[in-house]
Scaffold this motif. Structure first.
Motif, mmCIF file in Angstrom:
data_model
loop_
_atom_site.group_PDB
_atom_site.id
_atom_site.type_symbol
_atom_site.label_atom_id
_atom_site.label_comp_id
_atom_site.label_asym_id
_atom_site.label_seq_id
_atom_site.Cartn_x
_atom_site.Cartn_y
_atom_site.Cartn_z
ATOM 1 N N SER A 151 0.845 -1.191 0.000
ATOM 2 C CA SER A 151 0.000 0.000 0.000
ATOM 3 C C SER A 151 0.883 1.245 0.000
ATOM 4 C CB SER A 151 -0.930 0.006 1.217
ATOM 5 O OG SER A 151 -0.189 0.238 2.400
ATOM 6 N N THR A 152 0.270 2.386 -0.206
ATOM 7 C CA THR A 152 1.043 3.631 -0.283
ATOM 8 C C THR A 152 1.772 3.927 1.025
ATOM 9 O OG1 THR A 152 -0.948 4.903 0.229
ATOM 10 C CG2 THR A 152 -0.374 4.670 -2.097
ATOM 11 N N ILE A 180 5.447 2.794 0.970
ATOM 12 C CA ILE A 180 6.387 3.323 -0.028
ATOM 13 C C ILE A 180 7.773 3.631 0.542
ATOM 14 C CG2 ILE A 180 6.850 5.314 -1.539
ATOM 15 C CD1 ILE A 180 3.887 5.144 -2.404
ATOM 16 N N TYR A 208 7.148 6.093 -6.821
ATOM 17 C CA TYR A 208 5.981 5.337 -6.343
ATOM 18 C C TYR A 208 4.865 6.290 -5.898
ATOM 19 C CZ TYR A 208 8.327 0.816 -6.518
ATOM 20 O OH TYR A 208 8.950 -0.329 -6.934
ATOM 21 N N GLN A 209 5.227 7.423 -5.290
ATOM 22 C CA GLN A 209 4.201 8.400 -4.882
ATOM 23 C C GLN A 209 3.494 8.977 -6.101
ATOM 24 O OE1 GLN A 209 3.045 9.007 -1.981
ATOM 25 N NE2 GLN A 209 4.613 8.432 -0.520
ATOM 26 N N ASN A 232 3.221 7.554 -9.026
ATOM 27 C CA ASN A 232 2.535 6.505 -9.771
ATOM 28 C C ASN A 232 2.230 5.318 -8.851
ATOM 29 O OD1 ASN A 232 1.478 4.870 -11.712
ATOM 30 N ND2 ASN A 232 3.342 4.688 -12.928
ATOM 31 N N PRO A 233 1.252 5.475 -7.960
ATOM 32 C CA PRO A 233 0.948 4.396 -7.018
ATOM 33 C C PRO A 233 0.469 3.111 -7.694
ATOM 34 C CG PRO A 233 -0.616 6.209 -6.777
ATOM 35 C CD PRO A 233 0.426 6.659 -7.746
ATOM 36 N N LEU A 251 2.361 -0.140 -7.414
ATOM 37 C CA LEU A 251 2.191 -1.036 -6.260
ATOM 38 C C LEU A 251 1.139 -2.116 -6.498
ATOM 39 C CD1 LEU A 251 2.138 1.643 -3.415
ATOM 40 C CD2 LEU A 251 4.096 0.285 -4.188
ATOM 41 N N ASN A 252 0.387 -1.997 -7.597
ATOM 42 C CA ASN A 252 -0.742 -2.907 -7.831
ATOM 43 C C ASN A 252 -0.361 -4.380 -7.808
ATOM 44 O OD1 ASN A 252 -2.422 -0.727 -7.999
ATOM 45 N ND2 ASN A 252 -2.635 -0.792 -10.219
#
Length: 158
Positions: free
Chosen positions: A6-7, A10, A48-49, A51-52, A55-56
């Motif tokens: 999850s975000t 990160i 990552y922030q 383009n979250p 994390l998919n």
């Protein structure tokens, strides 16, 4: 416990990947500029922030501390592992094995035919790990652009 990233993860994910790359690749490439200037935790965390969605397809090993990450994306009837790192301080505790087993389980459940990844020919530790977990070299290789180093394809037929 293994769970979906999850975000909130990160910062740890970026830290694990950056330090994992430094430990694995610095002795092979012997390039301090890339290892310590180009590969930075803050830059990767920023990616990552921004383009979250990255994390998919990522799972984390979290027992109160995120200690490992693995990311696999769908490629036709296969899953390609693209990021797979365990915090260097926690290597040898079965975390990598648990992460790879979870990807294998999810891949089987979703009807995928195989799992594959690319690993540096000179990364003997990683190659030994993959072989111990049922992966085999396919014989397919490629030269890493701008280097004299070779990547090897490993696969696990499901």
């Amino acid at each position: 416990m293994i769970r979906k990233a999850s975000t909130k993860d990160i910062p740890r994910i970026a830290e694990i990947i950056v330090f994992g790359k430094r430990v694995a690749y610095r002795p092979i490439f012997n390039n301090d500029v890339i290892s310590f200037n180009e590969i930075q935790v803050v830059f990767l965390a920023g990616e990552y922030q921004k383009n979250p969605a990255l994390l998919n397809d990522m799972l984390v090993y979290d027992d109160g501390i995120v200690k490992g990450v693995i990311s696999g994306s769908l490629v036709e009837d296969s899953v390609e592992i693209s990021e797979f790192y365990v915090e260097p301080f926690f290597k040898g505790n079965g975390i990598g094995r648990e992460l790879i087993e979870q990807v294998i389980l999810q891949s089987k459940e979703s009807g995928k035919r195989r799992i594959f990844l690319w690993v540096l020919k000179d990364n003997l530790t990683a190659r030994k790990f993959y072989e111990a977990n049922g992966f085999c070299a396919t014989g397919e290789t490629c030269l890493i652009e701008g280097t004299d180093k070779t990547d090897m394809c490993y696969e696990l037929i499901l």
